[in-house]
Design an enzyme around this catalytic site. Structure first.
Site, PDB file in Angstrom:
ATOM      1  N   ASP A  27      29.541 -32.567 -18.461  1.00  0.00           N
ATOM      2  CA  ASP A  27      30.250 -32.576 -17.238  1.00  0.00           C
ATOM      3  C   ASP A  27      29.681 -33.341 -16.021  1.00  0.00           C
ATOM      4  O   ASP A  27      28.370 -33.375 -16.145  1.00  0.00           O
ATOM      5  CB  ASP A  27      30.507 -30.929 -16.939  1.00  0.00           C
ATOM      6  N   HIS A  44      33.028 -41.997 -17.337  1.00  0.00           N
ATOM      7  CA  HIS A  44      32.848 -41.515 -18.909  1.00  0.00           C
ATOM      8  C   HIS A  44      32.323 -42.578 -19.667  1.00  0.00           C
ATOM      9  O   HIS A  44      31.528 -42.056 -20.739  1.00  0.00           O
ATOM     10  CB  HIS A  44      34.382 -41.257 -19.530  1.00  0.00           C
ATOM     11  N   LEU A 138      20.576 -34.914 -38.328  1.00  0.00           N
ATOM     12  CA  LEU A 138      21.116 -34.036 -37.411  1.00  0.00           C
ATOM     13  C   LEU A 138      22.558 -34.063 -37.363  1.00  0.00           C
ATOM     14  O   LEU A 138      23.365 -35.055 -37.889  1.00  0.00           O
ATOM     15  CB  LEU A 138      20.679 -34.615 -36.095  1.00  0.00           C
TER      16      LEU A 138
HETATM   17  C1  FPP Z   1      33.923 -34.252 -17.964  1.00  0.00           C
HETATM   18  O1  FPP Z   1      33.450 -35.017 -16.723  1.00  0.00           O
HETATM   19  C2  FPP Z   1      33.981 -35.065 -18.889  1.00  0.00           C
HETATM   20  C3  FPP Z   1      35.059 -35.406 -19.913  1.00  0.00           C
HETATM   21  C4  FPP Z   1      36.302 -34.753 -19.446  1.00  0.00           C
HETATM   22  C5  FPP Z   1      35.047 -36.438 -20.872  1.00  0.00           C
HETATM   23  C6  FPP Z   1      33.521 -36.289 -21.544  1.00  0.00           C
HETATM   24  C7  FPP Z   1      33.443 -37.719 -22.517  1.00  0.00           C
HETATM   25  C8  FPP Z   1      32.386 -38.421 -22.566  1.00  0.00           C
HETATM   26  C9  FPP Z   1      31.136 -37.916 -22.086  1.00  0.00           C
HETATM   27  C10 FPP Z   1      32.363 -39.724 -23.363  1.00  0.00           C
HETATM   28  C11 FPP Z   1      33.288 -39.819 -24.602  1.00  0.00           C
HETATM   29  C12 FPP Z   1      32.453 -39.404 -25.670  1.00  0.00           C
HETATM   30  C13 FPP Z   1      33.063 -39.580 -26.863  1.00  0.00           C
HETATM   31  C14 FPP Z   1      32.177 -39.209 -27.961  1.00  0.00           C
HETATM   32  C15 FPP Z   1      34.652 -39.660 -27.105  1.00  0.00           C
HETATM   33  P1  FPP Z   1      34.663 -34.784 -15.339  1.00  0.00           P
HETATM   34  O2  FPP Z   1      35.570 -36.084 -15.495  1.00  0.00           O
HETATM   35  O3  FPP Z   1      35.208 -33.456 -15.384  1.00  0.00           O
HETATM   36  O4  FPP Z   1      33.697 -35.066 -14.364  1.00  0.00           O
HETATM   37  P2  FPP Z   1      33.744 -34.149 -12.749  1.00  0.00           P
HETATM   38  O5  FPP Z   1      33.203 -32.665 -13.191  1.00  0.00           O
HETATM   39  O6  FPP Z   1      32.539 -34.975 -11.986  1.00  0.00           O
HETATM   40  O7  FPP Z   1      35.091 -34.336 -12.230  1.00  0.00           O
END
Ligand code: FPP
Length: 245
Positions: A27, A44, A138
């Site tokens: 997150d 992302h 892993l």
């Molecule tokens: C939350 O951050 C993150 C996500 C919704 C996407 C997570 C995806 C990745 C880390 C990369 C993708 C990896 C793969 C393997 C597909 P947020 O956008 O909610 O951030 P915020 O809390 O700052 O709003």
């Protein structure tokens, strides 16, 4: 003392035992991007890099399972551009996984309802899962289109069908858990949530019953090996009683 895997590691003077299974809610990507005046999608991409780095580190530590929350059943509510960027990152990751799993000693497993993914991504997922069958090392469980409540409902539905057909006995915890995406995987010892949010957000609702939680303000793209060391050292200081004394 917390139950641990067989491996030990060192960070400076501190020695710590490595848990068998760590799960992470990745997150804070969008806030990381916003702080830098970048589009959310850049966050992302940076988050995907952090994921690669942490995966290698967990493998080197001798951890057995790493589970990450990459896309929730609720994340479809985001803009089409953002959803499409995350799908693009999944596609890239699946191609890499098919290519590298063997030499990286990491095996990929996907947890979630993959039926809503594009036919191309579904095909790629199948290929990646097939490749993983023969790989040791892993196990990385990527939760994609995953929701804890959704997982339990789907498991209940499948259990009910098996029960009606005489293929399942009376309901009990161990038997029911075999209907979850995580069948055969031990529950996470430690769940890490970066970015300062203190909630579970529908992640591993069943499996987290006795997991330890670790929260940090660090945003996921900034989460590195040192941050993981801190979390593991904190975990080593916990006393897990599983409801006993
Ligand atoms: C939350 O951050 C993150 C996500 C919704 C996407 C997570 C995806 C990745 C880390 C990369 C993708 C990896 C793969 C393997 C597909 P947020 O956008 O909610 O951030 P915020 O809390 O700052 O709003």
């Amino acid at each position: 003392m917390a139950p641990i895997g067989k491996n030990k590691a060192r960070a400076g003077e501190e020695r710590f035992a490595v848990p068998r299974h760590v799960a992470i809610i990745m997150d804070g990507n969008s806030r990381w991007a916003k702080k830098r005046g970048l589009p959310r999608t850049a966050g992302h991409s940076a988050g995907a890099e952090a994921f690669r780095k942490i995966t290698k580190y967990c493998r080197d530590l001798g951890m057995e399972y790493l589970t990450v929350y990459a896309f929730s059943t609720e994340n479809w509510k985001r803009s089409a551009d953002e959803v499409s960027a995350i799908m693009g990152l999944l596609e890239k990751y699946l191609y890499e996984a098919i290519e590298d799993m063997e030499k990286e000693h990491t095996r990929l497993f996907l947890m979630g309802d993959l039926s809503r993914l594009s036919p191309g991504l579904q095909e790629l997922s199948k290929r990646a899962l097939k490749t993983a069958e023969t790989v040791k090392g892993l196990q990385v469980n990527v939760c994609f289109n995953y929701g804890g409540r959704d997982e339990i409902l789907r498991a209940a539905e499948r259990y009910e069908k098996d029960y009606a057909a005489g293929r399942a006995g009376e309901i009990e915890e161990a038997g029911f858990s075999q209907y979850l995406y995580s069948a055969g995987i031990p529950d996470p010892d430690l769940i890490i949530r970066p970015s300062g949010e203190i909630r579970t957000s529908n992640f591993l609702l069943w499996q987290s019953a006795y997991s330890e939680y670790y929260f940090t303000d660090t945003l996921w793209p900034d989460f590195d090996e040192k941050e993981l060391d801190k979390a593991l050292i904190a975990y080593n200081k916990r006393s897990r009683r599983f409801g006993g004394v």
